[in-house]
Motif scaffolding. Structure first.
Motif, mmCIF file in Angstrom:
data_model
loop_
_atom_site.group_PDB
_atom_site.id
_atom_site.type_symbol
_atom_site.label_atom_id
_atom_site.label_comp_id
_atom_site.label_asym_id
_atom_site.label_seq_id
_atom_site.Cartn_x
_atom_site.Cartn_y
_atom_site.Cartn_z
ATOM 1 N N TYR A 21 0.857 -1.194 0.000
ATOM 2 C CA TYR A 21 0.000 0.000 0.000
ATOM 3 C C TYR A 21 0.891 1.241 0.000
ATOM 4 O O TYR A 21 1.146 1.850 1.030
ATOM 5 C CB TYR A 21 -0.942 -0.019 1.206
ATOM 6 N N ARG A 68 -8.095 -3.672 -1.182
ATOM 7 C CA ARG A 68 -8.453 -2.396 -0.572
ATOM 8 C C ARG A 68 -8.364 -2.511 0.946
ATOM 9 O O ARG A 68 -8.383 -3.615 1.495
ATOM 10 C CB ARG A 68 -9.847 -1.955 -1.002
ATOM 11 N N SER A 88 -10.699 8.133 -2.845
ATOM 12 C CA SER A 88 -9.557 7.560 -3.553
ATOM 13 C C SER A 88 -8.865 8.589 -4.446
ATOM 14 O O SER A 88 -7.700 8.449 -4.764
ATOM 15 C CB SER A 88 -9.991 6.356 -4.384
#
Length: 95
Positions: A21, A68, A88
């Protein structure tokens, strides 16, 4: 999203999410494309893990099929933003 907080993940899963991430804004990590004046959403990577939930499998390990996570920014340098969510695309939503 249910799931587990990053601080509750297995250490190997924590290392994985920190490497996977890459768009998090913390005091210790910013995306390479970020402008210097972008607000820091978390004090450091540990703060990000403590306020981010990840999908897990039945055995409690990270479900790597789910791409996610759900974060609740702490805005360490901008307390007036606490309670705001981030889309986002980087836009803020009011609480």
């Amino acid at each position: 999203m249910d799931g587990k907080l990053g601080t509750d993940l297995h250490p190997a899963d924590q290392r994985f999410v920190l490497s996977a991430y890459v768009h998090r804004f913390t005091g210790s990590h910013r995306p390479k494309w970020a402008k210097p004046d972008n607000a820091v959403q978390f004090a450091d990577d540990q703060d990000w893990l403590a306020h981010t939930r990840f999908a897990v499998r039945a055995n409690g390990r990270l479900d790597r099929r789910v791409a996610r996570c759900h974060s609740s920014p702490t805005w360490p340098h901008n307390p007036e933003l606490r309670g705001h969510r981030v889309a986002s695309n980087g836009r803020l939503f009011a609480p």
